[in-house]
Design an enzyme around this catalytic site. Structure first.
Site, PDB file in Angstrom:
ATOM      1  N   PRO A   1       0.809  -1.191   0.000  1.00 44.87           N
ATOM      2  CA  PRO A   1       0.000   0.000   0.000  1.00 44.87           C
ATOM      3  C   PRO A   1       0.857   1.260   0.000  1.00 44.87           C
ATOM      4  O   PRO A   1       1.758   1.407   0.814  1.00 44.87           O
ATOM      5  CB  PRO A   1      -0.798  -0.107   1.284  1.00 44.87           C
ATOM      6  CG  PRO A   1      -0.698  -1.540   1.685  1.00 44.87           C
ATOM      7  CD  PRO A   1       0.573  -2.027   1.164  1.00 44.87           C
ATOM      8  N   GLU A   2       0.577   2.155  -0.907  1.00 48.99           N
ATOM      9  CA  GLU A   2       1.168   3.485  -0.877  1.00 48.99           C
ATOM     10  C   GLU A   2       0.087   4.428  -0.344  1.00 48.99           C
ATOM     11  O   GLU A   2      -0.963   3.957   0.115  1.00 48.99           O
ATOM     12  CB  GLU A   2       1.632   3.891  -2.284  1.00 48.99           C
ATOM     13  CG  GLU A   2       2.626   2.885  -2.875  1.00 48.99           C
ATOM     14  CD  GLU A   2       3.193   3.318  -4.212  1.00 48.99           C
ATOM     15  OE1 GLU A   2       3.379   4.522  -4.415  1.00 48.99           O
ATOM     16  OE2 GLU A   2       3.439   2.440  -5.057  1.00 48.99           O
TER      17      GLU A   2
ATOM     18  N   HIS B   1      -3.094 -15.703   7.581  1.00 47.66           N
ATOM     19  CA  HIS B   1      -2.396 -14.407   7.670  1.00 47.66           C
ATOM     20  C   HIS B   1      -3.236 -13.335   8.347  1.00 47.66           C
ATOM     21  O   HIS B   1      -2.929 -12.164   8.258  1.00 47.66           O
ATOM     22  CB  HIS B   1      -1.977 -13.952   6.278  1.00 47.66           C
ATOM     23  CG  HIS B   1      -1.149 -14.962   5.557  1.00 47.66           C
ATOM     24  ND1 HIS B   1       0.038 -15.438   6.063  1.00 47.66           N
ATOM     25  CD2 HIS B   1      -1.344 -15.620   4.402  1.00 47.66           C
ATOM     26  CE1 HIS B   1       0.547 -16.334   5.227  1.00 47.66           C
ATOM     27  NE2 HIS B   1      -0.286 -16.468   4.220  1.00 47.66           N
TER      28      HIS B   1
ATOM     29  N   ARG C   1       3.106 -10.939   4.362  1.00 46.89           N
ATOM     30  CA  ARG C   1       4.558 -10.780   4.504  1.00 46.89           C
ATOM     31  C   ARG C   1       4.991 -10.266   5.865  1.00 46.89           C
ATOM     32  O   ARG C   1       6.174 -10.247   6.161  1.00 46.89           O
ATOM     33  CB  ARG C   1       5.084  -9.863   3.393  1.00 46.89           C
ATOM     34  CG  ARG C   1       4.955 -10.522   2.036  1.00 46.89           C
ATOM     35  CD  ARG C   1       5.477  -9.656   0.937  1.00 46.89           C
ATOM     36  NE  ARG C   1       6.918  -9.511   0.996  1.00 46.89           N
ATOM     37  CZ  ARG C   1       7.626  -8.763   0.140  1.00 46.89           C
ATOM     38  NH1 ARG C   1       7.004  -8.083  -0.783  1.00 46.89           N
ATOM     39  NH2 ARG C   1       8.915  -8.701   0.239  1.00 46.89           N
TER      40      ARG C   1
ATOM     41  N   ARG D   1      22.300  17.145  -4.477  1.00 43.11           N
ATOM     42  CA  ARG D   1      22.090  15.701  -4.323  1.00 43.11           C
ATOM     43  C   ARG D   1      22.273  15.008  -5.654  1.00 43.11           C
ATOM     44  O   ARG D   1      21.721  15.434  -6.670  1.00 43.11           O
ATOM     45  CB  ARG D   1      20.684  15.410  -3.796  1.00 43.11           C
ATOM     46  CG  ARG D   1      20.525  15.828  -2.374  1.00 43.11           C
ATOM     47  CD  ARG D   1      19.670  14.837  -1.640  1.00 43.11           C
ATOM     48  NE  ARG D   1      19.116  15.450  -0.438  1.00 43.11           N
ATOM     49  CZ  ARG D   1      18.345  14.811   0.428  1.00 43.11           C
ATOM     50  NH1 ARG D   1      18.031  13.552   0.203  1.00 43.11           N
ATOM     51  NH2 ARG D   1      17.892  15.417   1.489  1.00 43.11           N
TER      52      ARG D   1
END
Length: 271
Positions: A2-3, A91, A110, A152
DNA sequence: AGAGGTACCTGGCAGC
DNA sequence: TGCTGCCAGGTACCTC
């Protein structure tokens, strides 16, 4: 994983079902997540009422008055509202028991997710203290990015995925936003003009908003609070489309690795 | 200070 | 069919 759009979709999905409700209990079947679920977490939660469900970056924040329950979905986590106590799958690591038989169930194959407790406000928690601005708020703008990028040399894609620079932008939306902005993902962050950062900021905001409107992107695991997938997958223009045609110019979409993450771009449209 | 690599996990898939 | 290696939405932490 998920973002930001998937976390926001989750927040919107669960909030109406948990806000104002009292917590009656906590069932932890698997304590070993990204960090161990605190042994005394249940004691902090039981008997309390959930005042609000907030979000900071990819962290969900359940405010209880006495403190904050911090939830992160990691790579494969999801939260669902259950109206009856369905038997848990392998899970289904945590159930938050609410009054009226409602449950908030956390599933995470996970186990990179997290359930943590913060006494006081969430902003004081070490995990949230160093986070950059929210991408959909005004503090995130081209001036901020351009100033931070000075000297950077890391790839701009890694730069915008750095949570100290801006929160919530993961691998899918970094690829998509850079395509929309016409910026090559490997370009050094410090070698991009302010004008091009203006385009990038707009692209990030737009792609995140559109994804939220579609309920996020489901590649495999993600489901919203009702167990439904997100549909933004159909709107992806480059992500996981290596060797296909660029939707803008028809050139072949290239795939490479930048900062150990799969990256997709059109070498003709993105410079 | 910044950049790069490693680690934490399970499961799906390609290739042999 | 089964094994092996690689890959996956994240990010803290370590070293250089």
């Amino acid at each position: 994983m998920p973002e930001l759009p998937e976390v926001e979709t989750t927040r919107r999905g669960i909030a109406p079902h948990v806000c104002g409700r009292r917590i009656d209990g906590l069932i932890v079947r698997q304590r070993r997540l990204r960090w161990p679920v605190p042994a005394d977490l249940g004691q902090h939660l039981e008997g309390r009422r959930i005042d609000a469900v907030g979000r900071r970056g990819k962290y969900l924040l359940l405010s209880l008055g006495t403190g904050t329950l911090i939830i992160h979905l990691g790579m494969s986590g999801s939260l669902r509202i259950l109206r009856r106590p369905d038997p848990p799958g392998p899970h289904d690591h945590i159930d938050l028991l609410l009054e009226d038989e409602t449950r908030l169930r956390f599933t995470d194959p996970r186990r990179f997710g997290a359930w943590l407790w913060s006494a006081g406000t969430a902003a004081q928690h070490p995990l949230l203290a160093t986070l950059g601005p929210e991408p959909l708020e005004t503090g995130f703008n081209a001036g901020h990015l351009h100033a931070l990028a000075r000297r950077r040399r890391s790839a701009v894609k890694s730069f915008i995925m750095n949570s100290r620079v801006v929160v919530g932008v993961g691998n899918i939306y970094a690829n998509e936003a850079l395509f929309r902005a016409g910026i090559h993902p490997a370009r050094a962050a410090g070698r991009i003009s302010l004008a091009r950062y203006e385009r990038l900021v707009e692209a990030i905001k737009t792609v995140l908003r559109e994804a939220i409107d579609q309920g996020g992107t489901t590649l495999r695991d993600f489901v919203d609070g009702e167990g439904r997938p997100g549909y933004f997958r159909h709107n992806l223009q480059v992500y996981q489309r290596g060797a296909q045609d660029c939707p803008r110019c028809g050139a072949v979409i290239r795939e490479s690795r930048i900062g150990q993450r799969s990256s997709y771009f059109c070498a003709r449209c993105q410079r």
